[in-house]
Structures are given as C-alpha cells and as structure tokens.
Enzyme design. Structure first.
Site, PDB file in Angstrom:
ATOM      1  CD  GLU A 284      21.936 -31.238  12.368  1.00  0.00           C
ATOM      2  OE1 GLU A 284      21.444 -30.558  11.455  1.00  0.00           O
ATOM      3  OE2 GLU A 284      22.191 -30.775  13.497  1.00  0.00           O
TER       4      GLU A 284
ATOM      5  CD  GLU B 243      20.547 -23.291  -1.490  1.00  0.00           C
ATOM      6  OE1 GLU B 243      20.155 -24.384  -1.951  1.00  0.00           O
ATOM      7  OE2 GLU B 243      19.848 -22.558  -0.794  1.00  0.00           O
TER       8      GLU B 243
ATOM      9  CB  SER C 175      11.930 -26.253   1.207  1.00  0.00           C
ATOM     10  OG  SER C 175      13.318 -26.146   1.170  1.00  0.00           O
TER      11      SER C 175
ATOM     12  CD  GLN D 200      16.770 -23.021  -3.579  1.00  0.00           C
ATOM     13  OE1 GLN D 200      17.015 -22.225  -2.675  1.00  0.00           O
ATOM     14  NE2 GLN D 200      17.454 -24.123  -3.735  1.00  0.00           N
TER      15      GLN D 200
ATOM     16  CB  SER E 261      14.589 -16.646   0.475  1.00  0.00           C
ATOM     17  OG  SER E 261      14.964 -17.589   1.427  1.00  0.00           O
TER      18      SER E 261
HETATM   19  C1  LIG Z   1      17.237 -18.579   5.851  1.00  0.00           C
HETATM   20  C2  LIG Z   1      16.656 -19.725   5.073  1.00  0.00           C
HETATM   21  C3  LIG Z   1      16.339 -19.534   3.756  1.00  0.00           C
HETATM   22  C4  LIG Z   1      15.786 -20.578   3.018  1.00  0.00           C
HETATM   23  N1  LIG Z   1      15.444 -20.320   1.727  1.00  0.00           N
HETATM   24  C5  LIG Z   1      14.900 -21.304   0.998  1.00  0.00           C
HETATM   25  C6  LIG Z   1      14.486 -21.030  -0.350  1.00  0.00           C
HETATM   26  O1  LIG Z   1      14.616 -19.908  -0.860  1.00  0.00           O
HETATM   27  N2  LIG Z   1      13.943 -22.034  -1.081  1.00  0.00           N
HETATM   28  C7  LIG Z   1      13.772 -23.285  -0.561  1.00  0.00           C
HETATM   29  O2  LIG Z   1      13.309 -24.147  -1.300  1.00  0.00           O
HETATM   30  N3  LIG Z   1      14.120 -23.576   0.729  1.00  0.00           N
HETATM   31  C8  LIG Z   1      14.666 -22.608   1.512  1.00  0.00           C
HETATM   32  N4  LIG Z   1      15.022 -22.868   2.828  1.00  0.00           N
HETATM   33  C9  LIG Z   1      14.707 -24.180   3.391  1.00  0.00           C
HETATM   34  C10 LIG Z   1      15.897 -25.039   3.720  1.00  0.00           C
HETATM   35  O3  LIG Z   1      16.524 -25.519   2.563  1.00  0.00           O
HETATM   36  C11 LIG Z   1      15.381 -26.166   4.627  1.00  0.00           C
HETATM   37  O4  LIG Z   1      14.931 -25.564   5.816  1.00  0.00           O
HETATM   38  C12 LIG Z   1      16.451 -27.186   4.959  1.00  0.00           C
HETATM   39  O5  LIG Z   1      16.816 -27.923   3.815  1.00  0.00           O
HETATM   40  C13 LIG Z   1      15.970 -28.166   6.061  1.00  0.00           C
HETATM   41  O6  LIG Z   1      14.742 -28.713   5.741  1.00  0.00           O
HETATM   42  P1  LIG Z   1      13.537 -28.694   6.806  1.00  0.00           P
HETATM   43  O7  LIG Z   1      13.408 -27.295   7.333  1.00  0.00           O
HETATM   44  O8  LIG Z   1      12.349 -29.297   6.147  1.00  0.00           O
HETATM   45  O9  LIG Z   1      14.032 -29.586   8.021  1.00  0.00           O
HETATM   46  P2  LIG Z   1      14.006 -31.216   8.112  1.00  0.00           P
HETATM   47  O10 LIG Z   1      14.531 -31.795   6.850  1.00  0.00           O
HETATM   48  O11 LIG Z   1      12.619 -31.586   8.529  1.00  0.00           O
HETATM   49  O12 LIG Z   1      15.019 -31.453   9.262  1.00  0.00           O
HETATM   50  C14 LIG Z   1      14.694 -31.302  10.661  1.00  0.00           C
HETATM   51  C15 LIG Z   1      15.928 -31.674  11.476  1.00  0.00           C
HETATM   52  O13 LIG Z   1      16.268 -33.071  11.245  1.00  0.00           O
HETATM   53  C16 LIG Z   1      17.622 -33.175  10.793  1.00  0.00           C
HETATM   54  N5  LIG Z   1      17.710 -34.235   9.777  1.00  0.00           N
HETATM   55  C17 LIG Z   1      16.866 -34.440   8.735  1.00  0.00           C
HETATM   56  N6  LIG Z   1      17.272 -35.487   7.983  1.00  0.00           N
HETATM   57  C18 LIG Z   1      18.405 -35.956   8.567  1.00  0.00           C
HETATM   58  C19 LIG Z   1      19.313 -37.018   8.246  1.00  0.00           C
HETATM   59  N7  LIG Z   1      19.108 -37.788   7.192  1.00  0.00           N
HETATM   60  N8  LIG Z   1      20.389 -37.199   9.046  1.00  0.00           N
HETATM   61  C20 LIG Z   1      20.597 -36.385  10.129  1.00  0.00           C
HETATM   62  N9  LIG Z   1      19.775 -35.371  10.488  1.00  0.00           N
HETATM   63  C21 LIG Z   1      18.699 -35.153   9.713  1.00  0.00           C
HETATM   64  C22 LIG Z   1      17.942 -31.816  10.192  1.00  0.00           C
HETATM   65  O14 LIG Z   1      19.335 -31.566  10.196  1.00  0.00           O
HETATM   66  C23 LIG Z   1      17.181 -30.864  11.093  1.00  0.00           C
HETATM   67  O15 LIG Z   1      17.926 -30.592  12.248  1.00  0.00           O
HETATM   68  C24 LIG Z   1      15.558 -21.856   3.607  1.00  0.00           C
HETATM   69  C25 LIG Z   1      15.893 -22.045   4.951  1.00  0.00           C
HETATM   70  C26 LIG Z   1      16.416 -20.998   5.697  1.00  0.00           C
HETATM   71  C27 LIG Z   1      16.757 -21.227   7.139  1.00  0.00           C
END
Ligand SMILES: Cc1cc2nc3c(=O)[nH]c(=O)nc-3n(C[C@H](O)[C@H](O)[C@H](O)COP(=O)(O)OP(=O)(O)OC[C@H]3O[C@@H](n4cnc5c(N)ncnc54)[C@H](O)[C@@H]3O)c2cc1C
Length: 393
Positions: A362, A241, A125, A122, A158
C-alpha cells in the site's frame, strides 16, 4: 582483488566473475558449507565480488548496478553469495556508512562487513511506527560528556539476536516536526541495556525480534551523520532496502522453473487450467526480470527512485502467486513431509513477507501515486507541529 573495474564490458564482467568463482570456490561446497563459509566469505569479500558497487577504496569494485546484478547472478548460480542474514549489513549498512560515515567509521566497519566478520540488523520499526516510520519514539538524549543515552523499543528487527551492530534511528529533538528531530546511530548490540528477544513467526522461524533499549549509553562516535538529520540518513538505507528487495536482477533459473518442475512430477502439468496459470506466472517473472535489468541499466550509478516501488510490488505479487500455485498443484505435498514439500509449506506460509517488509505494498502504491502519477500527496494536518504536540496513536 578480481580484475573487474567500471571500464570492463558487461560480458567480461560475467565471464570473469564466473571464472573467479569456479576457480576459488572450495571443493566440498555447498555440502560442507557450514565448515567452509567463514573462509570463503573472506576470500569473496577481498575479491570485491561481495560488494561490487562499493568504491574501490572501500574494498568494492566501483561498478554500476547493471554489472553488480550480473555478479549477483553468477554468485546465485553457484549458490555462493552471502546469505539473507547478511542482507541488512551488506545491502543496507554498507551503502549508508559509505554515504554518511566519517573516515574512521568507514575504516572501522566496512571491511568486517564485506568479509562477513560482523553481522548487522536494522532497528527502525517500532510498535507505534512502521509505515509511518518518522513517528518513531525511541529517544536518545545527549549527556554532558557528549555520549548519548538511548531508551525505547524496536520490533520486527530481523536477525537482531545474532547481530553485532544495529542501524538505529532515534528521536533526539521533540520540539521540531517529526522528520526533523531524528538522529541515526550505529549501535553495538553487546552494550549493557540492549535486549533482543526473538519472536516466533507463522512459518515456524524466529528471525524477527523485539529489541528493548534500556538506558543504553553510546559514544558520540556512534552517531552516523548530523544530529537531528537522521531522517535523511535513513532514506539512504530505505532506498537501498527497496532496491535490494525489488526482484532478482538476472535472467536465469527462477522461482517458476522450480514450480513447473514440481508440476511435472506430481502430474499437475497435464491439467490445462493449471498449466495456464503456471505459464502466466512464468511470464510475469520474466517481465519482472527484464524490467529489473532495464531499470538497472538506466540507473547506472544513480540512486534508485520510485521505479523501485513498481518492481517491489511486482515482486511481492509474484512471490504470493508462486506460493499459492505451489499449494494448488500439490495440496497434499504441503502435509506430506518430504524435503520438497517442507520447502513448499515454508514458501506458502512465507508468502506475505515481501508485501510487508521494506515498506508495504500500500505504501509503495502511495509512492507511485504521488511521485510517478503526480496525484495529490496524502494530507497530514499535523505536518508542521513539533513532535511532542502531535496526537499519538
Ligand atoms: C519479513 C520482515 C522483516 C522485517 N525486518 C525488519 C527489520 O529488520 N527492521 C525493521 O526495522 N523493520 C522490519 N520489518 C518491519 C516492516 O518494515 C514493517 O512491518 C512495515 O514497514 C509495516 O509496518 P507495520 O508492521 O507497523 O504496519 P502498519 O504501518 O501499522 O500498517 C498496517 C496496515 O496499514 C496499511 N497502511 C499504513 N499506512 C498506510 C497509508 N498511509 N496508506 C495506505 N495504507 C496504509 C499498511 O499497508 C498495512 O497493511 C520487517 C517486516 C517483515 C514482514
């Protein structure tokens, strides 16, 4: 194909699935899994049990979520289901292609997915777009001959380094608000310009990747759904998902059973305070399982909605709680190096995964606040601005 269809009673679904698995599972499974699994997954795919909710014409059984949950449970009981590496393809790609694909795309991609001939990842991100996925900036520009030229960077993808195809969202129009200028593609990961680089994680594994897309050219037939309407296509993937990560549907051997067994082995069960915490976790797990079953029964064939967010939070909390308890009941086990301890260490270091992957806790709370409790929506002063005029960062 196995003799299960939408008219089969739930008790019969479970009994027939169990009988079929026991009759067909190759001898030597699971010890000799590496040698046997390719053939087993073809057999499983052709039976319809790997993809029970898919329509019958696409190799599924056409059954509702409750029957599919029982089948998943039987497969789990025999440790015979598809591994997590196949989750993006089977659980996310399949339903999205079924909902949005052309006949040619369904014909080309669904059977190899059901029989584990091709693996998918996928590609949603990005470094600047996670929770706020609609801010993604990977660009796809259409050429005169109809093909698309794609450039940008994805992250946390992933299994991308071992995938044949990727579910990709890219920006195709910067002159409209952010949700409206995105298009969805089925990307061949072997094309020139696709570079997946594994990232080492806290738990020692390297399943994630950063994926660089450098002038990758794809034909228009790789587009899934209408141009600039990829956000709607992406929602199908995201809902699948969340539902797939929202808790194991069945009642049966569970995380806390294994924990209680370990507590007995190391003597922690004799400590009343620890026993209390184990029992609380066990009750929480049972409540999650029951709630999941109820949600599946009530859902029928409907797409899961905000109730998936409630279950996802409960499941994430449970995973964290179990990992912490595992460390508490057997702190020395974490460094002892036995097979059990290695698993406990891995669980402990992986405890946060579910509260981030597939939308953070969140974000799930925001969804519950807005869609279940009716609280005011988060405001975005730039909501109607064309993407190119939005402030970045
Ligand atoms: C094990 C694992 C597998 C994954 N696999 C994939 C994959 O295969 N493909 C893919 O595309 N992605 C994948 N991801 C990514 C995942 O979808 C993102 O990490 C997730 O959506 C959070 O985005 P970010 O890491 O950019 O954090 P951010 O969006 O930058 O968030 C940082 C912090 O701010 C908080 N936050 C952000 N916006 C808000 C809001 N509006 N209100 C309150 N709090 C907020 C969040 O909760 C978090 O604590 C994976 C992640 C993990 C951990």
């Amino acid at each position: 194909m196995i003799d299960i269809d939408p008219s089969t009673s739930l008790a019969e679904v479970a009994a027939r699935a169990r009988a079929w698995i026991e009759e067909n599972l190759p001898s030597g499974w699971p010890v000799d899994r590496a040698r046997l699994e390719a053939d087993w997954y073809v057999l499983l795919g052709d039976s319809g049990l790997a993809t029970p909710t898919w329509p019958r014409e696409h190799g599924g059984l056409g059954v509702a979520a409750d029957a599919a949950a029982l089948i998943a449970d039987e497969l789990a009981r025999h440790d015979a289901g598809r591994p997590m590496t196949d989750f993006p393809g089977v659980a996310l790609g399949g339903p999205t292609i079924i909902a949005w694909g052309t006949d040619e795309q369904k014909e080309r991609f669904l059977r190899p997915l059901a029989t584990a001939r091709e693996r998918w990842c996928q590609l949603f991100s990005e470094p600047g777009a996670g929770s706020d996925l609609a801010s993604l900036s990977t660009r796809a520009v259409q050429q005169e001959d109809g093909s698309w030229r794609i450039s940008g960077q994805k992250v946390w993808s992933s299994f991308a380094h071992i995938s044949d195809f990727g579910l990709l969202m890219a920006r195709t129009n910067q002159d409209v608000p952010k949700h409206r200028g995105i298009t969805y593609f089925l990307l061949d990961m072997r094309l020139p310009g696709v570079d997946a680089r594994p990232l080492k994680q806290l738990n020692g594994a390297a399943e994630f990747n950063e994926v660089f897309l450098d002038d990758v050219v794809v034909p228009d037939s790789a587009r899934l759904g209408p141009v600039d309407e990829g956000w709607r296509v992406g929602i199908t993937t995201l809902m699948a998902e969340r539902s797939g990560l929202s808790g194991r549907p069945g009642v049966g051997p569970a995380l806390t059973d294994a924990l209680a067994r370990r507590a007995r082995e190391v003597g922690a069960w004799d400590d009343a305070a620890q026993r209390d915490r184990l029992v609380e976790a066990h009750v929480a797990e049972k409540v999650l399982q029951m709630t999941t079953i109820r949600a599946f029964v009530e859902l029928g064939t409907r797409e899961p909605g905000a109730e998936g967010s409630i279950r996802k939070i409960a499941h994430s909390d449970l995973e964290e709680r179990v990992a912490r308890l595992g460390a508490e009941i057997d702190p020395f086990g974490l460094v002892a190096g036995t097979a059990d301890a290695a698993e406990a260490t891995h669980e402990f270091l992986s405890a946060k995964i579910l509260s981030i992957a597939g939308g953070t806790s969140e974000i799930q709370r925001n969804i519950i606040g807005e869609r279940v409790l009716g609280l005011p929506r988060e405001t975005d002063p730039h909501v109607d601005k064309p993407f190119r005029e939005r402030p970045r960062g």
